[in-house]
Design an enzyme around this catalytic site. Structure first.
Site, PDB file in Angstrom:
ATOM      1  N   GLY A   1      33.461  32.585   8.279  1.00  0.00           N
ATOM      2  CA  GLY A   1      32.832  32.525   9.641  1.00  0.00           C
ATOM      3  C   GLY A   1      33.702  33.209  10.385  1.00  0.00           C
TER       4      GLY A   1
ATOM      5  N   GLY B   1      30.992  22.165  13.979  1.00  0.00           N
ATOM      6  CA  GLY B   1      32.040  21.540  13.451  1.00  0.00           C
ATOM      7  C   GLY B   1      31.580  20.798  12.286  1.00  0.00           C
ATOM      8  NE  ARG B   2      30.754  23.891   7.188  1.00  0.00           N
ATOM      9  CZ  ARG B   2      30.904  25.149   6.831  1.00  0.00           C
ATOM     10  NH1 ARG B   2      29.749  25.748   6.487  1.00  0.00           N
ATOM     11  NH2 ARG B   2      32.138  25.941   7.019  1.00  0.00           N
TER      12      ARG B   2
ATOM     13  CG  ASP C   1      34.859  24.529  12.303  1.00  0.00           C
ATOM     14  OD1 ASP C   1      33.948  24.954  13.431  1.00  0.00           O
ATOM     15  OD2 ASP C   1      34.329  24.810  11.229  1.00  0.00           O
TER      16      ASP C   1
ATOM     17  NE  ARG D   1      45.201  46.084  20.348  1.00  0.00           N
ATOM     18  CZ  ARG D   1      46.386  45.308  20.962  1.00  0.00           C
ATOM     19  NH1 ARG D   1      46.851  44.330  20.733  1.00  0.00           N
ATOM     20  NH2 ARG D   1      46.948  46.250  22.092  1.00  0.00           N
TER      21      ARG D   1
ATOM     22  CB  SER E   1      21.559  12.305  33.883  1.00  0.00           C
ATOM     23  OG  SER E   1      22.701  12.508  34.731  1.00  0.00           O
TER      24      SER E   1
ATOM     25  CG  ASP F   1      38.443  23.304   9.889  1.00  0.00           C
ATOM     26  OD1 ASP F   1      38.954  24.283  10.354  1.00  0.00           O
ATOM     27  OD2 ASP F   1      37.564  23.014   9.230  1.00  0.00           O
TER      28      ASP F   1
ATOM     29  NE  ARG G   1      30.121  30.877   5.769  1.00  0.00           N
ATOM     30  CZ  ARG G   1      31.056  30.237   6.417  1.00  0.00           C
ATOM     31  NH1 ARG G   1      32.183  29.958   6.083  1.00  0.00           N
ATOM     32  NH2 ARG G   1      30.413  30.132   7.911  1.00  0.00           N
TER      33      ARG G   1
ATOM     34  CB  ILE H   1      25.704  30.407  21.528  1.00  0.00           C
ATOM     35  CG1 ILE H   1      25.901  31.147  23.173  1.00  0.00           C
ATOM     36  CG2 ILE H   1      25.960  29.012  21.854  1.00  0.00           C
ATOM     37  CD1 ILE H   1      25.024  30.748  24.077  1.00  0.00           C
TER      38      ILE H   1
ATOM     39  CD  GLU I   1      27.606  10.494  30.797  1.00  0.00           C
ATOM     40  OE1 GLU I   1      27.152  11.355  30.397  1.00  0.00           O
ATOM     41  OE2 GLU I   1      28.270  10.207  31.600  1.00  0.00           O
TER      42      GLU I   1
ATOM     43  N   GLY J   1      39.296  31.016   7.256  1.00  0.00           N
ATOM     44  CA  GLY J   1      39.580  29.548   7.142  1.00  0.00           C
ATOM     45  C   GLY J   1      39.714  28.989   5.725  1.00  0.00           C
ATOM     46  CG  ASP J   2      38.614  25.289   4.703  1.00  0.00           C
ATOM     47  OD1 ASP J   2      37.694  25.877   4.975  1.00  0.00           O
ATOM     48  OD2 ASP J   2      38.405  23.834   4.847  1.00  0.00           O
TER      49      ASP J   2
ATOM     50  CB  THR K   1      37.853  28.814  11.453  1.00  0.00           C
ATOM     51  OG1 THR K   1      36.821  27.728  11.640  1.00  0.00           O
ATOM     52  CG2 THR K   1      39.362  27.826  11.381  1.00  0.00           C
TER      53      THR K   1
HETATM   54  O1  F6P Z   1      33.435  27.192   9.896  1.00  0.00           O
HETATM   55  C1  F6P Z   1      32.966  27.582  11.139  1.00  0.00           C
HETATM   56  C2  F6P Z   1      31.588  27.256  11.206  1.00  0.00           C
HETATM   57  O2  F6P Z   1      31.355  27.741  12.598  1.00  0.00           O
HETATM   58  C3  F6P Z   1      31.241  25.895  11.405  1.00  0.00           C
HETATM   59  O3  F6P Z   1      31.615  25.043  12.363  1.00  0.00           O
HETATM   60  C4  F6P Z   1      29.797  26.027  10.900  1.00  0.00           C
HETATM   61  O4  F6P Z   1      29.188  24.746  10.281  1.00  0.00           O
HETATM   62  C5  F6P Z   1      29.632  26.965  10.004  1.00  0.00           C
HETATM   63  O5  F6P Z   1      30.880  27.891  10.390  1.00  0.00           O
HETATM   64  C6  F6P Z   1      28.468  27.783  10.187  1.00  0.00           C
HETATM   65  O6  F6P Z   1      28.530  28.818   9.075  1.00  0.00           O
HETATM   66  P1  F6P Z   1      27.054  30.055   8.811  1.00  0.00           P
HETATM   67  O7  F6P Z   1      27.629  30.881  10.229  1.00  0.00           O
HETATM   68  O8  F6P Z   1      27.599  30.483   7.719  1.00  0.00           O
HETATM   69  O9  F6P Z   1      26.030  29.204   9.127  1.00  0.00           O
END
Ligand code: F6P
Length: 326
Positions: free
Chosen positions: A14, A174-175, A131, A24, A219, A133, A75, A257, A191, A105-106, A129
């Site tokens: 991603g 954040g999967r 995330d 760069r 709200s 993570d 990917r 976004i 909240e 990422g990982d 990434t």
């Molecule tokens: O790993 C980064 C991330 O943005 C995750 O938080 C999200 O679940 C995933 O990528 C979405 O990936 P894709 O763009 O392939 O749908």
């Protein structure tokens, strides 16, 4: 010092704001140290398809301020196979690459580790990434920008939530990790915050909602990480509508976004530091490691550890979220 002639640079997985700044920095660090930088299109896919070219300092001009990755990312399923990695390695060898900088990422780091183990090509990971993570760094490239994007969006939603006395469920990315949800939840005055690391039953969540009602809140903003295991924003919203018909419930999924936009100053500096550090690590003879930042210092972590371990959610921060939402 290891004598390096040519080093490849790619972005994978991603995209994240600040990846361009990292490319760069890696390219210019190569030039600074007399190494020929070779940029590879579309991550491992481009390596397998032999889409690469020698870069110079101007190739990466005017990209530090741009989101996404100008090299493109993917990917790549084929790279997950041994045969795919053989093709990738053969192209890397034909291009006389002495090392590879992998920004991602990982999943991307798993690929880098296998390429190195199976073919001996030194690889350095740079954590990119949104995330946050990845183990072995306090911050990943793109995380800070994503946080600010999310907070800006939630601030806008709060305006309309308040005007109409509505309850909003906001899903953030954040999967597998709740760092974005926890930090943006605190910063936007949510909240409640639901994250994958801390399972909360719908019943417990309902109780806290009742408490909010008793506290006179008209709200509410509930931030939910996409990987949360209590049912996801739509199921939660249905449950609330059934149990609290007096609430008007809305759902907003912020989605991709969060991955775009101009990188913040923080991400640009982090990416510049780590891009330079990746090339310096290769010169130092390192391989199979990730460069990261811990306590303001650049540190190195074996890729295997960066992948298998996880940064823990700060329980104190969870407590802060609870305290400030009374
Ligand atoms: O790993 C980064 C991330 O943005 C995750 O938080 C999200 O679940 C995933 O990528 C979405 O990936 P894709 O763009 O392939 O749908």
């Amino acid at each position: 010092m290891t004598e390096l002639k040519r080093v490849g640079v790619l972005t994978s997985g991603g995209d994240a704001p600040g990846m361009n700044a990292a490319i760069r920095a890696a390219v210019r660090a190569c030039i600074y140290y007399g190494i020929v930088p070779v940029v590879i299109q579309e991550g491992y896919k481009g390596l397998i398809e032999n889409r690469m070219e020698v870069a110079d300092a101007r190739t990466v001009a005017n990209i530090i301020n741009q989101g996404g990755t100008f090299l493109k990312s993917a990917r790549c399923q084929e790279f997950r196979t041994k045969e795919g990695r053989v093709k990738a390695y053969e192209n890397a060898r034909a291009a006389e690459l002495d090392g590879l900088v992998v920004i991602g990422g990982d999943g991307s780091f798993t690929g880098a580790m296998l390429l190195e183990e199976e073919h001996g090509l030194p690889c350095i990971g740079v954590p990119g990434t949104i995330d946050n993570d990845i183990y072995g760094t306090d911050f990943t490239i793109g995380y800070d920008t994503a946080l600010n994007t999310v907070v800006e969006a939630i601030d806008k939603i709060r305006d309309t939530a308040t005007s109409h006395n509505r309850l909003f469920f906001i899903e953030v990315m954040g999967r597998d990790a709740g760092f974005i949800a926890l930090n943006t939840g605190i910063a936007s005055g949510a909240e409640d915050i639901l994250i994958p690391e801390q399972e909360k039953t719908v019943e417990v969540f309902m109780e806290s909602l009742q408490k909010s009602g008793r506290a006179g809140k008209t709200s509410s903003i509930i931030v939910v990480a996409e990987g949360d295991r209590s049912g996801g924003v739509f199921e939660l919203s249905r449950a609330v509508e059934e149990n609290f018909p007096e609430y008007e419930v809305k759902v907003t999924v912020l989605g991709h976004i969060q991955r775009g936009g101009k990188p913040t100053c923080f991400d640009r500096v982090l990416a510049s530091r780590l891009g330079v550090a990746s090339v310096e690590a290769l010169r130092n003879g390192d391989s199979g490691i990730m460069v990261g930042v811990r306590d303001q210092q650049v540190v190195k972590t074996p890729l295997e550890r960066a992948i298998s371990k996880h940064n823990q959610i700060d329980n104190h921060l969870m407590k802060v979220a609870e305290i400030v939402s009374v």
